[in-house]
Motif scaffolding. Sequence first.
Motif, PDB file in Angstrom:
ATOM      1  N   TYR A 113       2.370 -17.293  49.484  1.00  0.00           N
ATOM      2  CA  TYR A 113       2.098 -17.871  48.167  1.00  0.00           C
ATOM      3  C   TYR A 113       2.202 -19.390  48.254  1.00  0.00           C
ATOM      4  O   TYR A 113       3.114 -19.906  48.897  1.00  0.00           O
ATOM      5  CB  TYR A 113       3.127 -17.332  47.165  1.00  0.00           C
ATOM      6  CG  TYR A 113       2.672 -17.346  45.733  1.00  0.00           C
ATOM      7  CD1 TYR A 113       1.893 -16.322  45.226  1.00  0.00           C
ATOM      8  CD2 TYR A 113       3.023 -18.377  44.881  1.00  0.00           C
ATOM      9  CE1 TYR A 113       1.479 -16.311  43.917  1.00  0.00           C
ATOM     10  CE2 TYR A 113       2.614 -18.377  43.561  1.00  0.00           C
ATOM     11  CZ  TYR A 113       1.843 -17.340  43.084  1.00  0.00           C
ATOM     12  OH  TYR A 113       1.429 -17.342  41.786  1.00  0.00           O
ATOM     13  N   ALA A 232      -1.566 -17.967  43.591  1.00  0.00           N
ATOM     14  CA  ALA A 232      -1.360 -17.138  44.772  1.00  0.00           C
ATOM     15  C   ALA A 232      -2.476 -17.332  45.772  1.00  0.00           C
ATOM     16  O   ALA A 232      -3.628 -17.521  45.400  1.00  0.00           O
ATOM     17  CB  ALA A 232      -1.287 -15.664  44.376  1.00  0.00           C
ATOM     18  N   GLN A 234      -4.596 -15.339  47.804  1.00  0.00           N
ATOM     19  CA  GLN A 234      -4.952 -13.927  47.891  1.00  0.00           C
ATOM     20  C   GLN A 234      -5.350 -13.527  49.306  1.00  0.00           C
ATOM     21  O   GLN A 234      -5.024 -12.462  49.779  1.00  0.00           O
ATOM     22  CB  GLN A 234      -6.114 -13.624  46.936  1.00  0.00           C
ATOM     23  CG  GLN A 234      -5.739 -13.755  45.469  1.00  0.00           C
ATOM     24  CD  GLN A 234      -4.933 -12.597  44.972  1.00  0.00           C
ATOM     25  OE1 GLN A 234      -4.856 -11.553  45.595  1.00  0.00           O
ATOM     26  NE2 GLN A 234      -4.292 -12.750  43.843  1.00  0.00           N
ATOM     27  N   ALA A 237      -3.114 -11.911  52.976  1.00  0.00           N
ATOM     28  CA  ALA A 237      -1.908 -11.195  52.551  1.00  0.00           C
ATOM     29  C   ALA A 237      -1.629 -10.078  53.537  1.00  0.00           C
ATOM     30  O   ALA A 237      -1.947  -8.928  53.326  1.00  0.00           O
ATOM     31  CB  ALA A 237      -2.085 -10.638  51.139  1.00  0.00           C
ATOM     32  N   GLY A 241      -5.092  -8.489  52.002  1.00  0.00           N
ATOM     33  CA  GLY A 241      -4.912  -8.903  50.616  1.00  0.00           C
ATOM     34  C   GLY A 241      -6.208  -8.974  49.857  1.00  0.00           C
ATOM     35  O   GLY A 241      -7.280  -8.691  50.352  1.00  0.00           O
ATOM     36  N   ARG A 243      -7.130  -8.288  45.883  1.00  0.00           N
ATOM     37  CA  ARG A 243      -7.624  -7.384  44.842  1.00  0.00           C
ATOM     38  C   ARG A 243      -8.141  -6.064  45.402  1.00  0.00           C
ATOM     39  O   ARG A 243      -9.194  -5.593  45.046  1.00  0.00           O
ATOM     40  CB  ARG A 243      -8.708  -8.069  44.003  1.00  0.00           C
ATOM     41  CG  ARG A 243      -8.228  -9.308  43.303  1.00  0.00           C
ATOM     42  CD  ARG A 243      -9.181  -9.718  42.223  1.00  0.00           C
ATOM     43  NE  ARG A 243     -10.541  -9.877  42.670  1.00  0.00           N
ATOM     44  CZ  ARG A 243     -11.027 -10.975  43.233  1.00  0.00           C
ATOM     45  NH1 ARG A 243     -10.234 -11.989  43.470  1.00  0.00           N
ATOM     46  NH2 ARG A 243     -12.283 -11.051  43.563  1.00  0.00           N
ATOM     47  N   THR A 268      -8.630 -16.610  39.258  1.00  0.00           N
ATOM     48  CA  THR A 268      -8.574 -17.097  40.633  1.00  0.00           C
ATOM     49  C   THR A 268      -9.741 -18.005  40.986  1.00  0.00           C
ATOM     50  O   THR A 268      -9.794 -18.543  42.075  1.00  0.00           O
ATOM     51  CB  THR A 268      -8.538 -15.913  41.612  1.00  0.00           C
ATOM     52  OG1 THR A 268      -9.683 -15.085  41.386  1.00  0.00           O
ATOM     53  CG2 THR A 268      -7.269 -15.101  41.433  1.00  0.00           C
ATOM     54  N   VAL A 448      -0.450  -9.837  41.629  1.00  0.00           N
ATOM     55  CA  VAL A 448      -0.412 -10.170  43.053  1.00  0.00           C
ATOM     56  C   VAL A 448       0.747  -9.504  43.790  1.00  0.00           C
ATOM     57  O   VAL A 448       0.626  -9.152  44.965  1.00  0.00           O
ATOM     58  CB  VAL A 448      -0.386 -11.695  43.270  1.00  0.00           C
ATOM     59  CG1 VAL A 448      -1.667 -12.331  42.764  1.00  0.00           C
ATOM     60  CG2 VAL A 448       0.827 -12.341  42.609  1.00  0.00           C
ATOM     61  N   ASN A 451      -0.186  -5.835  44.276  1.00  0.00           N
ATOM     62  CA  ASN A 451      -1.288  -5.822  45.235  1.00  0.00           C
ATOM     63  C   ASN A 451      -0.748  -5.971  46.647  1.00  0.00           C
ATOM     64  O   ASN A 451      -1.111  -5.228  47.561  1.00  0.00           O
ATOM     65  CB  ASN A 451      -2.265  -6.960  44.906  1.00  0.00           C
ATOM     66  CG  ASN A 451      -3.450  -7.020  45.861  1.00  0.00           C
ATOM     67  OD1 ASN A 451      -3.292  -7.189  47.067  1.00  0.00           O
ATOM     68  ND2 ASN A 451      -4.640  -6.910  45.307  1.00  0.00           N
TER      69      ASN A 451
END
Length: 612
Positions: A113, A232, A234, A237, A241, A243, A268, A448, A451
Motif C-alpha cells: 500500500y 492502494a 492494486q 498484490a 491483486g 479486483r 482507482t 482492498v 481482496n
Amino acid sequence: MSATLLLPPTMTESHMQFVKTFALALLFPAVATAQQLNRYGNPPKVTPAPTTAAITVRDLQIRLYQFSDDSMQGRQVGRVGNMKGTNYIASEVKRLGLVPAGDNGTFFQVLPYHLHSYTSHSRLTVNGNPLTWQQDWIAIPGARAPRAISTVDVIFGGTTGDTLSQISAAQANGKFVVLLPAPPSAAPAGGRGGRGAAPAPNRFAGAAAVATVDLDALTPAQRTALNVPTVATQSGAGGRGGRGGRGGAAQAPPDSLAILHAQIDALTALTPAAAIRLTKAAAAELFGRASLEGLTAGMAGGSVNASLDFIETPSEWARNVVAVIPGSDPVLKHEYVAIGAHNDHIGMNTPVDKDSLKAFNDARNRMLIANQMIQLTPEQLGTIHVNMDSIRKVHPTARKDSVNNGADDDGSGSMGVLEIAEYIQSMKVKPKRSVLFVWHTGEEAGLVGSNFYTHNPTLPIDSIVAQINIDMIGRGRAEDLPGGGPDYLGVVGSYFDSKDLGETVAGVNKKRTKPLDLDYRYDTTLTWSGYNNIYGRSDHYNYALQGVPIAFFFTGLHGDYHQRSDEAEFIDYPHYAKIANYLRDIMLEVANGPRPRMNGSHPAKPVKSVVP
C-alpha cells in the motif's frame, strides 16, 4: 453503501404509519433538543474498563467508545489512526489468547500500500505572485499525478453542491475553477469508500484544477493531515491483486456486478484535475480583489501557474488483523467458519459544529423518509432550518469536530466481532470447526483488504466453509430507515449464494425468544440496481467470488453515514447487543453443523421484512 438513504420502491403498512408520524413534523420548523440528538441516553464518554465473556450493552459501549474515539483520527487505511485501531484489535485478541494467523506468526497481514502526497516544494503563483504552501493553499493528492497547470485562467465556479448555480462543463474545461464551500449543515451524506455509489458525471472533470475556499477553518496539523490521503496499489498484490484479477489485471465482471466495478474504477482512476484548498484571502487574490463578496458564477480571475511535487511512499500501516480459535473436533478443526468486519473508516475533514450537523442530518432524514425519496434537491435542503436554542443551553459553545469517527461504520461491526471472539474463546468446549476472525482494512478504499486476503489467504481458501460479514449494525430504528425498528436487521446474500446457509440464518433466528425482524429485500439481483448493489459493496463480496458461502448483516444507512456525527454516543446499544448475540449463535451453528453448500441463486423474495 450509497451516500444517500436506501428507501424501498413500495411502502408497507408500517412504512405508511411511520410517514404519517413524521409528516406533521414537517409542517413546523425543525427544533433540535439535546434529547433528540442523543435519543438513546448515551454519555459523551465511557471510561475504558475490563470486559466480560458475555456480549452485553456495557461491553459493546466500552469497546466502541475506544475504537471510535477522536484519537483514532477516523482510522483511514494506511495512516496512523488505522494503525492505532488495528493495534487495539490485535492487543485484545492477544490478551484473549487467540492464535495469530497473519504474517510470520503475527496478527497482522500487511498489504502492499502506498501513500500519495505533495511536498512543501510545491509552488503556485497568480499573475506571477506566489502563494505560500499551507499558509495560503494546499493540494489534496489523488490516485495519480495531476495535469500540468501552466498559464491557466481562473474562473469562479459557484458553490460546492449547488449544481443549479455552478458553471457548465464547457466553461470549466481547462480552467482553474474556484468554488465556495457548501454550508456545513447542507453537506451531502456521501463520501469516499468501497461502498459509495457510482458517482454522477463530474462537470469539472475537464478542469485543470478545482479549488475550494475552505482552508481557514483548519489548523496547521489538520492541513498537514489532509495532504496524506491514501491510495492502494492494486497491482502486485502478491502477484494476484486487482479486483479479482490475476497478475494485476482485472477480469471482466459479470453484468450483474457492473455497478460495483464502475464504482471501484471511479475510485482507482480519478480525474487528473488537481484538487486545491484555499484560504479566503488567497482566493480573493486569485480574482484581484480584497474579498470574495460580489463574485458571480463565470466571473474571470487571474492567470495561475503551479508546480505540484507529487510523491508516493509505502505504508506499513495498511493491514488486516487475522486470528483463529482452533476447533475441538480432530477432523473438522481443519475447516474454518470466517467472520469479519472492516477496521478502517474515512479519516478527517474540515471541522464543523457536530451538534448542528447532527440536528440537520436528523431533520433531513425525516424529510427523506416522509417523502419516500433517496435524495433531496437543493431547494428542499434549503427549507430545512434547525433551531439550536435547546442544544445551546447544554452546549453554549459550538463543539467543532473534524474526525469522521465511524462508530457505526464499521466500529459496530469490528467491535461486535471482537465481542464474539471473546465469548467463543471463553467456552470450555470450543466449536467443532475452527473460527477465523479477519478485520479487513481498506474497505472504504475499494474492498482492498478483503481482496488481498482472498487472493493471498493465510489459511487455505477452500477450507473456509462460510464467511459472515458485519458492516454497520448499530442503528436501524424507525427514525433511521423505513421499516426499521428495535429488532430490525438486513440480511444480504445468505440465500443468494447458499440455500443451506440461508436456512441456518433463518433457523437460528426462529429459535430466539424474540426473533429479529430480518429484512431480505437486498438478497436478490432484482433490487441490486435500485439499492446501489448492496451485495457487492462490502468485504463478503470477495469471498463470494472465491466460491465461499456468505451472509452479510447490516442495519441500513442513516443520516450520519460518513459524517462527523457517526459517534459512539449515537449508537442504539440494546439493538446492537441483540444482533451481536444472534450472529454469535449463527457462527456456533455453522461451526458445529453440516458444511453449507454453494447451490446457486435463490428466488426473489418480497420487498418486506419477513422471515421466509
